[in-house]
Design a protein around this motif. Structure first.
Motif, PDB file in Angstrom:
ATOM      1  N   HIS A 267       1.685 -11.125  11.666  1.00 49.55           N
ATOM      2  CA  HIS A 267       1.521 -12.107  10.591  1.00 49.55           C
ATOM      3  C   HIS A 267       2.648 -13.132  10.695  1.00 49.55           C
ATOM      4  O   HIS A 267       3.832 -12.775  10.613  1.00 49.55           O
ATOM      5  N   ASP A 268       2.295 -14.391  10.905  1.00 49.97           N
ATOM      6  CA  ASP A 268       3.299 -15.465  10.975  1.00 49.97           C
ATOM      7  C   ASP A 268       3.298 -16.216   9.649  1.00 49.97           C
ATOM      8  O   ASP A 268       2.234 -16.587   9.130  1.00 49.97           O
ATOM      9  N   PHE A 269       4.498 -16.476   9.099  1.00 46.54           N
ATOM     10  CA  PHE A 269       4.623 -17.095   7.776  1.00 46.54           C
ATOM     11  C   PHE A 269       4.843 -18.591   7.879  1.00 46.54           C
ATOM     12  O   PHE A 269       5.642 -19.074   8.683  1.00 46.54           O
ATOM     13  N   LYS A 297       5.038  -6.346   2.961  1.00 45.58           N
ATOM     14  CA  LYS A 297       6.201  -5.867   3.719  1.00 45.58           C
ATOM     15  C   LYS A 297       6.992  -7.026   4.310  1.00 45.58           C
ATOM     16  O   LYS A 297       8.234  -7.041   4.277  1.00 45.58           O
ATOM     17  N   GLU A 298       6.270  -8.010   4.844  1.00 42.06           N
ATOM     18  CA  GLU A 298       6.930  -9.182   5.412  1.00 42.06           C
ATOM     19  C   GLU A 298       7.676  -9.976   4.335  1.00 42.06           C
ATOM     20  O   GLU A 298       8.780 -10.494   4.575  1.00 42.06           O
ATOM     21  N   ARG A 302      11.745 -10.656   3.850  1.00 40.41           N
ATOM     22  CA  ARG A 302      12.324 -11.985   3.635  1.00 40.41           C
ATOM     23  C   ARG A 302      13.019 -12.087   2.271  1.00 40.41           C
ATOM     24  O   ARG A 302      13.302 -13.155   1.784  1.00 40.41           O
ATOM     25  N   LYS A 303      13.241 -10.932   1.639  1.00 43.39           N
ATOM     26  CA  LYS A 303      14.043 -10.779   0.413  1.00 43.39           C
ATOM     27  C   LYS A 303      13.378 -11.338  -0.840  1.00 43.39           C
ATOM     28  O   LYS A 303      14.046 -11.875  -1.739  1.00 43.39           O
ATOM     29  N   GLY A 330       9.364   0.500  -2.839  1.00 44.59           N
ATOM     30  CA  GLY A 330       9.732  -0.784  -3.426  1.00 44.59           C
ATOM     31  C   GLY A 330       9.173  -1.997  -2.710  1.00 44.59           C
ATOM     32  O   GLY A 330       9.670  -3.116  -2.896  1.00 44.59           O
ATOM     33  N   LEU A 331       8.119  -1.818  -1.911  1.00 39.95           N
ATOM     34  CA  LEU A 331       7.553  -2.935  -1.160  1.00 39.95           C
ATOM     35  C   LEU A 331       6.488  -3.685  -1.950  1.00 39.95           C
ATOM     36  O   LEU A 331       6.197  -4.854  -1.659  1.00 39.95           O
ATOM     37  N   ILE A 332       5.867  -3.011  -2.926  1.00 40.04           N
ATOM     38  CA  ILE A 332       4.949  -3.686  -3.852  1.00 40.04           C
ATOM     39  C   ILE A 332       5.333  -3.286  -5.274  1.00 40.04           C
ATOM     40  O   ILE A 332       5.834  -2.181  -5.501  1.00 40.04           O
ATOM     41  N   ASP A 333       5.114  -4.175  -6.211  1.00 39.42           N
ATOM     42  CA  ASP A 333       5.473  -3.899  -7.601  1.00 39.42           C
ATOM     43  C   ASP A 333       4.253  -3.695  -8.492  1.00 39.42           C
ATOM     44  O   ASP A 333       4.315  -2.933  -9.459  1.00 39.42           O
TER      45      ASP A 333
END
Length: 398
Positions: A267-269, A297-298, A302-303, A330-333
């Motif tokens: 996946h490129d952002f 996750k990406e 990237r914080k 903690g990757l999804i809320d």
């Protein structure tokens, strides 16, 4: 003239009904049908109208608009559609959930789970059982049958367009769906009514209801499209909320096909920094969830501060374990999907999951169509979103 208060807006209905209202909820969406029916019964009892006792308003107020229908099967697996009461002269609305795999039937002593094909055939059976007696036929199909097979590449079928033409050939006048994978498929039935509804307002409403520390501005929040196909949907969200937009581009391996598709390599952002921001990932569906989770996750890498996943349809075809793992790490809320398709009890119990209620919205659409009233205000939720955000900000200050 009838008036009722819906949220902050006054809905005016100045037309007489097309015909007495009838509602059929097929197997797989009985609960959704009952919820829609409750709204319709309540509104029509409370609605003031000086002409309610006249002939055009015959059967306007009822204890229920649900029409009893069934699709019994023989031991061979064959079936028939059956109406258990008259629909002569009715403005009939049929609600079907083609994704509900929880419905089973017996065939040669074996238990089979119903597929989208089975649900679609049952819909046609019930339409055929009406046998031309209904005044008008309308189909509410939240997940558009074969909606992902909307265009032809090479030697393959064009299933969605064929299905729409089948329904209209059987006398269906209006087809209402939600977040169609490609709305251009309506070109297959250019002389019939076709509406694809976006649940944008409902997503914002439920997100603001469950999250109390959001700052809705471009400095603290961002909208993300998980792929190039969903950009238009994300652009709408970003523009209405006044946020920046980001997009992920899926790089695929076109040399192989896995589970009917080319696997994603990376996946490129594309977009500005998400560091310290709350992000809303918006898509039409969560199927296996692989793509949505990879994007989440990406973003965390990237914080990003918080990650909210919004999808109209939560199918979760690969189960919930991966979502549990990502939530605990903690990757999804939060994950928000609508109740337009079947939801397992296990999904509804998950701490990371929020069900977005759509019964009232469907009832509003049916009520308007039955009066031949415009759907424009219902389909354009910009003002309602702005009011919800303003109310949220006011509560934060208070």
């Amino acid at each position: 003239m009838a008036k009722e208060i819906i949220g902050h807006s006054e809905k005016k209905i100045e037309t007489i009904p097309v015909a007495p209202l009838g509602l059929i909820a097929l197997d797989g969406c009985r609960e959704l049908g009952r919820n829609v029916d409750r709204y319709l019964v309540q509104w029509r009892k409370e609605r003031e109208n000086e002409h309610k006792d006249t002939q055009p308003f015959a059967e306007y107020e009822k204890d229920s608009y649900l029409v009893s229908a069934s699709t019994p099967r023989f031991g061979s697996g064959e079936a028939k559609g059956q109406l258990n009461e008259s629909v002569r002269g009715d403005d009939l609305y049929l609600i079907v959930d083609v994704t509900n795999y929880n419905i089973t039937y017996s065939m040669a002593g074996q238990v089979n789970h119903m597929s989208p094909d089975d649900h679609f055939q049952n819909l046609k059976r019930v339409i055929a059982a009406a046998n031309g007696k209904a005044r008008r036929l309308n189909v509410i199909m939240p997940f558009l049958y074969e909606g992902r097979q909307h265009k032809r590449d090479g030697r393959e079928s064009l299933d969605c367009a064929t299905a729409l033409q089948e329904l209209t050939a059987m006398g269906v006048e209006n087809i209402i769906t939600f977040d169609a994978h490609d709305p251009r498929v309506q070109n297959a039935i250019p002389r019939k009514g076709f509406e694809t509804v976006q649940p944008s307002y409902q997503f914002i409403k439920h997100l603001l209801l469950h999250e109390k520390d959001l700052q809705i501005d471009a400095d603290h929040m961002m909208v993300i499209s998980p792929d190039e196909g969903g950009t238009k949907r994300a652009v709408f969200f970003a523009n209405v909320l006044g946020l920046d937009l980001g997009m992920f581009y899926k790089r695929r391996d076109y040399s192989q096909v896995v589970d009917g598709r080319n696997p994603i390599v990376a996946h490129d952002f594309l977009g500005t920094s998400v560091e310290g921001k709350d992000v809303i990932i918006i898509d039409d569906m969560i199927s296996s969830g692989e793509s949505m989770l990879d994007v989440a996750k990406e973003l965390k890498r990237r914080k990003a501060r918080k990650v909210f996943c919004c999808a109209t349809f939560g199918l979760f075809t690969s189960g919930l374990a991966k979502f549990d793992e990502y939530y605990s790490n903690g990757l999804i809320d939060r994950v928000l999907t609508t109740n337009l398709v079947y939801q397992t009890p296990e999904l509804l119990d998950r701490p990371w999951y929020t069900s977005v209620e759509m019964s009232k919205y469907i009832a509003l659409i049916i009520d308007s169509l039955n009066h031949d009233d415009s759907l424009s205000n219902l389909l354009s939720p910009v003002d309602r979103i702005h009011r919800a955000v303003e109310k949220y900000r006011a509560e934060q200050k208070g």
